[in-house]
Design a protein around this motif. Structure first.
Motif, PDB file in Angstrom:
ATOM      1  N   LEU B   6      -3.257   5.506   0.400  1.00 26.05           N
ATOM      2  CA  LEU B   6      -2.569   4.359  -0.231  1.00 26.05           C
ATOM      3  C   LEU B   6      -2.522   3.526  -1.210  1.00 26.05           C
ATOM      4  CD1 LEU B   6       0.734   5.117   2.944  1.00 26.05           C
ATOM      5  CD2 LEU B   6       0.301   5.888   0.480  1.00 26.05           C
ATOM      6  N   SER B   7      -2.830   2.303  -0.764  1.00 28.27           N
ATOM      7  CA  SER B   7      -3.706   1.494  -1.507  1.00 28.27           C
ATOM      8  C   SER B   7      -3.942   1.325  -3.036  1.00 28.27           C
ATOM      9  CB  SER B   7      -4.442   0.222  -0.936  1.00 28.27           C
ATOM     10  OG  SER B   7      -5.056  -0.115  -1.394  1.00 28.27           O
ATOM     11  N   GLU B   8      -4.747   2.276  -2.732  1.00 29.28           N
ATOM     12  CA  GLU B   8      -5.115   2.813  -4.228  1.00 29.28           C
ATOM     13  C   GLU B   8      -3.688   3.371  -5.307  1.00 29.28           C
ATOM     14  OE1 GLU B   8      -8.608   5.639  -3.939  1.00 29.28           O
ATOM     15  OE2 GLU B   8      -9.577   4.033  -2.824  1.00 29.28           O
ATOM     16  N   ILE B   9      -3.481   4.368  -4.798  1.00 28.11           N
ATOM     17  CA  ILE B   9      -2.049   4.980  -5.282  1.00 28.11           C
ATOM     18  C   ILE B   9      -1.758   3.661  -5.456  1.00 28.11           C
ATOM     19  CG2 ILE B   9       0.102   6.687  -4.817  1.00 28.11           C
ATOM     20  CD1 ILE B   9      -1.088   7.970  -3.259  1.00 28.11           C
ATOM     21  N   LEU B  10      -1.562   2.668  -5.082  1.00 25.66           N
ATOM     22  CA  LEU B  10      -0.067   1.887  -5.233  1.00 25.66           C
ATOM     23  C   LEU B  10      -0.320   0.344  -6.242  1.00 25.66           C
ATOM     24  CD1 LEU B  10       2.710   0.001  -4.615  1.00 25.66           C
ATOM     25  CD2 LEU B  10       1.609  -0.802  -2.648  1.00 25.66           C
ATOM     26  N   GLN B  11      -1.810   0.931  -5.776  1.00 30.43           N
ATOM     27  CA  GLN B  11      -2.310   0.242  -7.366  1.00 30.43           C
ATOM     28  C   GLN B  11      -1.827   0.536  -8.802  1.00 30.43           C
ATOM     29  OE1 GLN B  11      -5.574  -2.705  -6.351  1.00 30.43           O
ATOM     30  NE2 GLN B  11      -5.445  -2.022  -4.283  1.00 30.43           N
ATOM     31  N   THR B  12      -1.883   1.442  -9.138  1.00 32.16           N
ATOM     32  CA  THR B  12      -2.058   2.145 -10.330  1.00 32.16           C
ATOM     33  C   THR B  12      -0.682   1.623 -10.952  1.00 32.16           C
ATOM     34  OG1 THR B  12      -0.820   4.465  -9.340  1.00 32.16           O
ATOM     35  CG2 THR B  12      -3.781   4.029  -9.359  1.00 32.16           C
ATOM     36  N   HIS B  13       0.691   1.522  -9.651  1.00 31.42           N
ATOM     37  CA  HIS B  13       2.518   1.538 -10.120  1.00 31.42           C
ATOM     38  C   HIS B  13       2.565   0.134 -11.325  1.00 31.42           C
ATOM     39  CE1 HIS B  13       6.147   1.251 -10.273  1.00 31.42           C
ATOM     40  NE2 HIS B  13       5.474   3.014 -10.139  1.00 31.42           N
ATOM     41  N   PRO B  14       2.618  -0.393 -12.461  1.00 34.04           N
ATOM     42  CA  PRO B  14       3.056  -1.184 -12.821  1.00 34.04           C
ATOM     43  C   PRO B  14       3.576  -2.162 -12.425  1.00 34.04           C
ATOM     44  CG  PRO B  14       4.168   0.599 -14.007  1.00 34.04           C
ATOM     45  CD  PRO B  14       3.187   1.480 -13.097  1.00 34.04           C
ATOM     46  N   PHE B  52      13.271   0.727  -1.445  1.00 36.05           N
ATOM     47  CA  PHE B  52      13.393   1.400  -2.328  1.00 36.05           C
ATOM     48  C   PHE B  52      12.156   1.823  -3.226  1.00 36.05           C
ATOM     49  CE2 PHE B  52      10.453  -2.353  -1.940  1.00 36.05           C
ATOM     50  CZ  PHE B  52       9.278  -2.144  -3.470  1.00 36.05           C
ATOM     51  N   TYR B  53      11.773   2.534  -3.877  1.00 36.41           N
ATOM     52  CA  TYR B  53      10.730   4.190  -4.361  1.00 36.41           C
ATOM     53  C   TYR B  53      10.329   2.958  -5.679  1.00 36.41           C
ATOM     54  CZ  TYR B  53      14.154   6.248  -1.334  1.00 36.41           C
ATOM     55  OH  TYR B  53      14.741   6.785  -0.117  1.00 36.41           O
ATOM     56  N   LEU B  54       8.921   3.107  -6.166  1.00 35.37           N
ATOM     57  CA  LEU B  54       8.146   3.210  -7.238  1.00 35.37           C
ATOM     58  C   LEU B  54       8.021   4.614  -7.518  1.00 35.37           C
ATOM     59  CD1 LEU B  54       5.775   0.048  -6.143  1.00 35.37           C
ATOM     60  CD2 LEU B  54       7.852   0.185  -7.672  1.00 35.37           C
ATOM     61  N   ILE B  55       8.255   4.989  -8.363  1.00 32.46           N
ATOM     62  CA  ILE B  55       7.976   6.465  -8.978  1.00 32.46           C
ATOM     63  C   ILE B  55       7.033   6.773  -9.198  1.00 32.46           C
ATOM     64  CG2 ILE B  55       9.129   7.731 -10.321  1.00 32.46           C
ATOM     65  CD1 ILE B  55      11.100   7.115  -8.199  1.00 32.46           C
ATOM     66  N   ARG B  56       6.096   7.290  -9.252  1.00 39.96           N
ATOM     67  CA  ARG B  56       4.543   7.850  -9.491  1.00 39.96           C
ATOM     68  C   ARG B  56       4.642   8.662 -10.437  1.00 39.96           C
ATOM     69  NH1 ARG B  56       2.087  10.095  -4.417  1.00 39.96           N
ATOM     70  NH2 ARG B  56      -0.182  10.141  -6.069  1.00 39.96           N
ATOM     71  N   LEU B 107       5.746   6.493  -3.796  1.00 39.75           N
ATOM     72  CA  LEU B 107       6.318   5.266  -2.497  1.00 39.75           C
ATOM     73  C   LEU B 107       7.410   4.441  -2.385  1.00 39.75           C
ATOM     74  CD1 LEU B 107       2.650   3.467  -4.135  1.00 39.75           C
ATOM     75  CD2 LEU B 107       2.832   5.642  -2.309  1.00 39.75           C
ATOM     76  N   THR B 108       7.476   4.781  -0.883  1.00 43.49           N
ATOM     77  CA  THR B 108       9.664   4.200  -0.618  1.00 43.49           C
ATOM     78  C   THR B 108       8.707   3.183   0.243  1.00 43.49           C
ATOM     79  OG1 THR B 108      11.077   4.621   0.039  1.00 43.49           O
ATOM     80  CG2 THR B 108       9.304   5.711   1.226  1.00 43.49           C
ATOM     81  N   PHE B 109       9.460   1.890   0.228  1.00 44.59           N
ATOM     82  CA  PHE B 109       9.402   0.769   1.426  1.00 44.59           C
ATOM     83  C   PHE B 109      10.406   0.359   2.342  1.00 44.59           C
ATOM     84  CE2 PHE B 109       6.518   1.039  -2.641  1.00 44.59           C
ATOM     85  CZ  PHE B 109       5.597   0.423  -2.363  1.00 44.59           C
ATOM     86  N   ASP B 110      10.527   0.052   2.679  1.00 46.85           N
ATOM     87  CA  ASP B 110      10.964   0.002   4.324  1.00 46.85           C
ATOM     88  C   ASP B 110      11.771  -1.087   3.829  1.00 46.85           C
ATOM     89  OD1 ASP B 110      12.984  -1.336   6.393  1.00 46.85           O
ATOM     90  OD2 ASP B 110      11.265  -0.206   7.900  1.00 46.85           O
ATOM     91  N   GLY B 111      13.828  -1.393   3.482  1.00 48.91           N
ATOM     92  CA  GLY B 111      13.824  -2.493   3.353  1.00 48.91           C
ATOM     93  C   GLY B 111      13.394  -3.337   3.913  1.00 48.91           C
ATOM     94  N   LYS B 112      14.807  -3.192   5.136  1.00 46.28           N
ATOM     95  CA  LYS B 112      14.511  -4.325   6.281  1.00 46.28           C
ATOM     96  C   LYS B 112      13.092  -5.030   6.586  1.00 46.28           C
ATOM     97  CE  LYS B 112      18.470  -2.298   8.782  1.00 46.28           C
ATOM     98  NZ  LYS B 112      18.708  -0.988   9.482  1.00 46.28           N
ATOM     99  N   CYS B 113      12.247  -4.058   6.342  1.00 51.57           N
ATOM    100  CA  CYS B 113      10.853  -4.733   7.090  1.00 51.57           C
ATOM    101  C   CYS B 113      10.493  -5.550   5.979  1.00 51.57           C
ATOM    102  CB  CYS B 113       9.830  -3.773   7.079  1.00 51.57           C
ATOM    103  SG  CYS B 113       8.034  -3.565   7.046  1.00 51.57           S
ATOM    104  N   LEU B 114      10.761  -5.923   4.411  1.00 52.48           N
ATOM    105  CA  LEU B 114      10.321  -6.352   3.525  1.00 52.48           C
ATOM    106  C   LEU B 114      11.226  -7.684   3.510  1.00 52.48           C
ATOM    107  CD1 LEU B 114       8.798  -3.809   0.226  1.00 52.48           C
ATOM    108  CD2 LEU B 114       8.080  -5.806   1.845  1.00 52.48           C
ATOM    109  N   ARG B 115      12.540  -7.037   3.609  1.00 54.43           N
ATOM    110  CA  ARG B 115      13.008  -8.459   3.958  1.00 54.43           C
ATOM    111  C   ARG B 115      12.711  -9.584   4.493  1.00 54.43           C
ATOM    112  NH1 ARG B 115      18.012  -4.309   3.457  1.00 54.43           N
ATOM    113  NH2 ARG B 115      18.916  -5.237   5.472  1.00 54.43           N
TER     114      ARG B 115
END
Lengths: 279, 153, 369
Positions: B6-14, B52-56, B107-115
């Motif tokens: 996931l970390s690798e995938i994430l790092q390809t997103h601008p 929120f979502y980072l679209i791949r 990739l989707t991120f848990d908003g509450k957790c991030l807040r």
């Protein structure tokens, strides 16, 4: 130039076909009477003054393949009295034509470069001859990007051709509409958003932009971010034109006569004028 | 899927360009890999915005129901872009429907957790705000251009 | 070596007759409707002898003088451009023929004009329009066919008008070329005569037929002094130092609000200006719809529709339009044609109904800069 001695006097041009591109935009296929077996020659980006009998003239850019010598086409947005009158003409009717006038796109100088074409609305029409020219010498250019935005999916011009062009190798055709309905599966948003889907090699890119001035201004910001040098950016400008040959004064934009010095300008010639109101 | 992948995938997103390793790790602790098929909805107007979502890959359309004018698509979001900022701003509700028009991988991120992480680590919070301000600014600019109806007569 | 000739005033009409003999249509100053304008004449006797004009911002008056001078006044509200660049002219006619039509360019005979009484600032205005109407790429046929036939009799200025500033623009009060004959009128204890300087072969040849003598050095000097005195008595001045920079750097100046609050956008300044060249076209048809014509007429950057396109207007405000005029005239004109668009004739000052004064406006702009 194929013309009478006096550039203010039109020559007859016969309508060979009328194609409706959208609800309010149509293409006239014309056969100009050049006389003496002369061919009508033009550069991509140039325009003609089209005369509707007794009604008046309108400056319309040429939208056909510059290598087709017997006929030329003009894609016209039906807006005012002249274009409305032109829209009523049929196969076999005649209009008057003066031209071609103005400067062209840097089709030759862009050889060896990536080419990024950005068009908004009817702005695709003066860029279509560029695409035809590139396709004829495809190997002389590197990657081609065509970013095109229109108001709605129904306002997109040349849809069949857009699809065809996208099938060529290394030609990236990206299309967006400002608004869509639920039947439109393509991009929705302004044309500049398409930049987030491409990667430009700024330094090796020649950019050609045509659309409403405000759309071109936003596009310039995107190109700047990619580091495209200003002298590799070309824009086509619109102004009121009566003569087409730099004599009537109407089309002035700062010291430039848009009809004669333009309509296609390298950005450094006009960038300082784009931010000023009522220039 | 392993965290490492996931970390690798994430790092390809601008979106995560130039993010510090530490902040990247914070993000990864709230991430899930997701897919949506064409025609489905990722969220609906009025629902709680907790992600929120980072679209791949693929394309999502933001839709608004405009009464007799029907459904209008006001924006599409595609590869390399961010879907959703309402998770960051009270009252944390979605303002549009998000319809998948082309199969989506994201990739989707848990908003509450991030807040919570933003509140406890203000450096991280500021980084998130900077990045989402950019998303907002771009949306605002695009919206203004749409409002101008520049191709209209 | 001096080629100056002395022409006695009573022989001036011989010059007119010689030009008529050579089939020129004579155009000269005459009095009409309370002002001196340029119109077709037959003899020197039609000139406004003994009349002068008083010009100030928004002011023009004719006044009788106690001399018999032929040229004791300054520029007319008309300029010579109306003959070379007619205010209204048919460009072509079209006859419909079934689905097609036939376009006929105008075949009206082009008159050969002799302009008599062209002031040095006006000569410069003609030189400027020569560049405007032959821009390197295109030539205006209407202008060219008239211009190439013109015979010019210039008259050096022996008095400065209240709104004149040719010295600032380096266009007068003495003609420095571009004429066939230049006259300087002298009235003194020795009599009433003209110093005539041929400026072209045509001019030299014409003078051969006219009774005159070689001018004496003292007579030439007398004429010179009159012109020099004129130069010292300019009604106005305009500081042209860095003027292009000033205008281009002032596009956002608050000054434009001020001038826009006074300007009526009536377009008088552009109509009286001897260099303004904007035009528009009009298309008409007859009632049968089978005959159409296209006409060209003067236009002005002050008109509401000047920069209008379908879907909008590039210059909707009077502020934007005044700025366009002044910036074009004094700055972008230099980029376009290598010369200022202003010759310092003062017409725009005299004929502005609210007395907007280009020389004062430049000062104001400088103060804001």
């Amino acid at each position: 130039m194929v013309h009478n001695i006096d550039p203010m006097i039109p020559i007859p041009a016969h309508i060979r076909r009328v194609n409706w591109e959208t609800e309010d935009t149509f293409t006239l296929l014309l056969e100009p009477e050049c006389g003496n077996n002369n061919k009508f020659q033009f550069l991509p980006g140039q325009f003609n003054m089209l005369y509707a009998f007794g009604i008046g003239e309108s400056a319309i850019s040429i939208s056909s393949d510059p290598f087709k010598k017997n006929t030329i086409s003009h894609t016209i947005h039906r807006l005012g009295i002249v274009t409305n009158s032109l829209s009523q003409l049929k196969h076999g009717d005649t209009i008057g034509l003066r031209g071609p006038f103005g400067s062209g796109w840097p089709v030759e100088n862009a050889k060896g470069m990536d080419v990024c074409i950005v068009a908004g609305g009817i702005g695709l029409a003066p860029l279509r001859p560029v695409i035809y020219s590139i396709l004829r010498s495809r190997k002389k250019y590197r990657k081609i990007f065509l970013l095109y935005g229109a108001r709605s999916p129904l306002d997109l011009l040349y849809r069949a051709e857009l699809e065809q062009w996208g099938k060529f190798p290394d030609i990236h055709v990206l299309i967006t509409a400002d608004h869509g309905d639920s039947s439109w599966k393509g991009n929705v948003g302004v044309v500049t958003k398409l930049f987030s889907y491409i990667k430009l090699d700024g330094f090796r890119t020649t950019a050609m932009i045509c659309g409403p001035e405000i759309m071109m201004k936003f596009t310039l910001q995107e190109l700047q971010q990619y580091g495209v040098p200003p002298n590799q950016i070309f824009i086509s400008m619109e102004r009121n034109m009566k003569c087409g040959i730099g004599l009537c004064g109407h089309c002035q934009c700062g010291p430039k006569f848009v009809c004669k010095d333009g309509p296609v300008f390298p950005l450094p010639q006009v960038s300082h004028l784009l931010d000023k109101k009522e220039i | 899927m392993a965290i490492k992948d996931l970390s690798e995938i994430l790092q390809t997103h601008p979106f995560v360009n130039d993010l510090t390793e530490q902040h990247l790790q914070t993000l990864i602790s709230c991430v899930t890999n997701v897919r949506f098929s064409e025609g489905t909805y990722i969220f609906h107007e009025g629902e709680e915005a907790d992600k929120f979502y980072l679209i791949r890959a693929g394309r999502v359309a933001l839709e608004i129901h405009a009464g007799k004018k029907g459904i209008i698509r006001v924006q599409t979001i595609g590869p390399g872009e961010v879907l959703g900022w309402s998770w960051l701003i009270s009252p944390y509700r979605w303002h549009y429907d998000a319809c998948v028009v082309e199969d989506v991988r994201a990739l989707t991120f848990d908003g509450k957790c991030l807040r919570t992480k933003c509140e406890t680590d203000h450096n991280f919070g500021y980084e998130m705000l900077k990045r989402f301000s950019q998303v907002l600014e771009q949306n605002l600019k695009a919206t203004r251009m749409q409002l101008l109806d520049i191709y209209g007569s | 070596m001096n080629n100056s000739l002395k022409l006695e005033s009573h022989h001036l009409n011989t010059l007119f007759n010689s030009l008529k003999r050579d089939n020129y249509t004579l155009i000269a100053p005459i009095i009409s409707n309370g002002s001196i304008i340029y119109e077709q004449v037959n003899s020197a006797e039609e000139l406004p002898r003994g009349w002068t004009d008083e010009q100030e911002a928004a002011t023009y008056r004719l006044k009788k003088q106690n001399d018999n001078a032929y040229f004791s006044y300054n520029v007319s509200p008309y300029s010579w451009k109306k003959f070379l660049f007619p205010p209204h002219i048919r460009l072509f006619t079209v006859e419909s023929k079934g689905k097609s039509f036939k376009i006929n360019s105008s075949d009206a005979p082009i008159p050969a004009y002799a302009f008599i009484g062209v002031r040095p600032c006006e000569l410069n205005a003609i030189k400027i329009q020569d560049k405007v109407f032959n821009n390197g790429q295109y030539t205006d046929t209407v202008y060219k066919t008239r211009r190439e036939k013109v015979f010019i009799v210039a008259v050096n200025c022996t008095q400065a008008g209240g709104t004149c500033f040719c010295v600032s623009m380096n266009t007068g009060p003495k003609a420095k070329g571009g004429f066939d004959i230049a006259l300087t009128e002298v009235i003194n204890e020795d009599g009433h005569f003209f110093i005539a300087d041929p400026g072209s072969e045509k001019g030299t040849k014409l003078m051969e037929d006219i009774p005159c003598s070689t001018a004496r050095q003292s007579e030439i000097e007398t004429a010179e002094r009159l012109v020099q005195t004129t130069a010292q008595n300019m009604g106005r001045s305009l500081d042209t130092n860095d003027i292009k920079k000033l205008l281009f750097a002032s596009l956002d100046s608050p000054y434009w609000n001020d001038v826009a609050s006074r300007c009526l956008t009536c377009a008088n300044c552009t109509l009286v200006c001897p260099t303004c060249f904007c035009s528009t076209v009009e298309d008409i048809t007859d009632i049968s719809g089978e005959h159409a014509e296209r006409w060209r007429r003067w236009d002005s950057c002050f008109t509401m529709d000047f920069a209008r396109v379908f879907g909008g207007n590039f210059r909707p405000s009077s502020k934007g339009r005044y700025r366009q005029w002044l910036t074009h005239k004094l700055a972008s004109w230099i980029d376009q044609f290598g010369t200022s668009g202003c010759v310092g004739c003062g017409r725009c000052i005299t004929w502005c109904p609210v007395g907007i004064d280009i020389t004062e406006e430049v000062k104001r702009l400088k103060n804001e800069y």
